[in-house]
Design a protein around this motif. Structure first.
Motif, short mmCIF file in Angstrom:
data_model
loop_
_atom_site.label_atom_id
_atom_site.label_comp_id
_atom_site.label_asym_id
_atom_site.label_seq_id
_atom_site.Cartn_x
_atom_site.Cartn_y
_atom_site.Cartn_z
N LEU A 10 3.87 -4.66 7.16
CA LEU A 10 4.43 -3.31 7.08
C LEU A 10 4.30 -2.59 8.42
CD1 LEU A 10 5.72 -1.07 5.29
CD2 LEU A 10 3.38 -0.32 4.78
N LYS A 14 7.43 -1.38 10.92
CA LYS A 14 7.62 0.00 11.39
C LYS A 14 7.82 0.03 12.89
CE LYS A 14 5.66 4.68 11.03
NZ LYS A 14 6.86 5.23 11.56
N ASP A 78 -2.06 -2.96 3.64
CA ASP A 78 -1.78 -1.53 3.73
C ASP A 78 -1.08 -1.01 2.48
OD1 ASP A 78 -2.82 -1.51 6.40
OD2 ASP A 78 -0.88 -2.22 7.13
N ASN A 79 -1.38 -1.63 1.33
CA ASN A 79 -0.76 -1.25 0.06
C ASN A 79 0.75 -1.24 0.14
OD1 ASN A 79 -3.23 -0.81 -1.45
ND2 ASN A 79 -3.50 1.02 -0.19
N ALA A 80 1.30 -2.20 0.87
CA ALA A 80 2.74 -2.24 1.11
C ALA A 80 3.54 -2.58 -0.14
CB ALA A 80 3.06 -3.25 2.21
N ARG A 99 6.81 -1.75 -6.57
CA ARG A 99 6.85 -0.66 -5.58
C ARG A 99 6.88 -1.31 -4.21
NH1 ARG A 99 2.57 3.44 -3.09
NH2 ARG A 99 4.06 4.77 -2.00
N CYS A 100 7.77 -0.82 -3.36
CA CYS A 100 7.95 -1.40 -2.03
C CYS A 100 7.89 -0.31 -0.97
CB CYS A 100 9.28 -2.15 -1.97
SG CYS A 100 9.63 -2.84 -0.34
N ARG A 101 6.79 -0.28 -0.22
CA ARG A 101 6.66 0.71 0.85
C ARG A 101 7.57 0.37 2.02
NH1 ARG A 101 1.04 1.92 2.64
NH2 ARG A 101 2.17 3.41 3.91
N TYR A 102 8.02 -0.90 2.12
CA TYR A 102 9.00 -1.24 3.16
C TYR A 102 10.28 -0.43 2.92
CZ TYR A 102 6.00 -5.30 4.03
OH TYR A 102 4.94 -6.12 4.32
N GLU A 104 10.65 2.28 1.11
CA GLU A 104 10.37 3.70 1.29
C GLU A 104 10.39 4.07 2.78
OE1 GLU A 104 6.60 4.24 -0.68
OE2 GLU A 104 7.45 3.64 -2.62
N MET A 105 9.75 3.23 3.60
CA MET A 105 9.66 3.50 5.03
C MET A 105 11.04 3.50 5.69
SD MET A 105 7.83 1.16 7.96
CE MET A 105 9.06 -0.13 7.75
N GLU A 108 12.91 6.60 4.75
CA GLU A 108 12.35 7.76 5.45
C GLU A 108 12.76 7.80 6.91
OE1 GLU A 108 8.16 7.29 4.76
OE2 GLU A 108 8.34 7.86 2.64
#
Length: 160
Positions: A10, A14, A78-80, A99-102, A104-105, A108
């Motif tokens: 993750l 970024k 990182d709880n990705a 849930r996918c923080r990728y 979300e990132m 954003e």
């Protein structure tokens, strides 16, 4: 693994996205969205195959489905990802990402329209470079609006 690989995926994505975004914006302006996305997609897919091969070279007993599963902490760091494992044995590794923080990132960062190129499209290409006898099937991704990503890795059947 080398220390370089201890940075979570993750965090890597970024950094990469921050570099790619201004390049992508100029490519869209100069070449149009379709051409810009085709170029980014081709470059990212090849980079994923190469990354898979590099990871495979670091496996002392050779790369296979089991060693691939052992690497998953890098993508989850990182709880990705929130992951629900369905099957995990020598022939298959099946799980859903809920849930996918990728995703979300990328949304954003204003890169939602190419998030699938920057992240999701890497998955089936990475495994080609890492363990070509393993295949990924996925029909849905959170990045493109689904409720989950359905990862289904399986060892290809031996040819008769």
């Amino acid at each position: 693994m080398s220390d370089n690989n201890e940075l979570g995926i993750l965090a890597r994505r970024k950094i990469e996205a921050e570099i790619i975004k201004p390049i992508y914006d100029i490519m869209v302006r100069e070449l149009g969205k379709a051409q810009a996305q085709a170029i980014i997609g081709e470059a990212i897919e090849q980079a994923a195959i190469d990354a898979g091969a590099q990871f495979a070279q670091q496996e002392p007993d050779g790369a296979n489905l089991r060693s691939f599963v052992a690497l998953q902490y890098l993508w989850e760091k990182d709880n990705a990802l929130d992951v629900r494992v369905i099957d995990n044995d020598d022939r298959q590794y099946n799980y859903d990402v809920t849930r996918c923080r990728y995703a979300e990132m990328y949304h954003e960062m204003g890169l939602g329209e190419i998030g699938h190129l920057l992240s999701c499209a890497r998955d089936d290409k990475f495994i080609v470079g890492y363990a070509p006898e393993v295949e990924l099937t996925r029909t849905t991704t959170i990045m493109q609006g689904a409720r989950c990503c359905d990862f289904r890795y399986h060892v290809k059947k031996d040819k008769p």
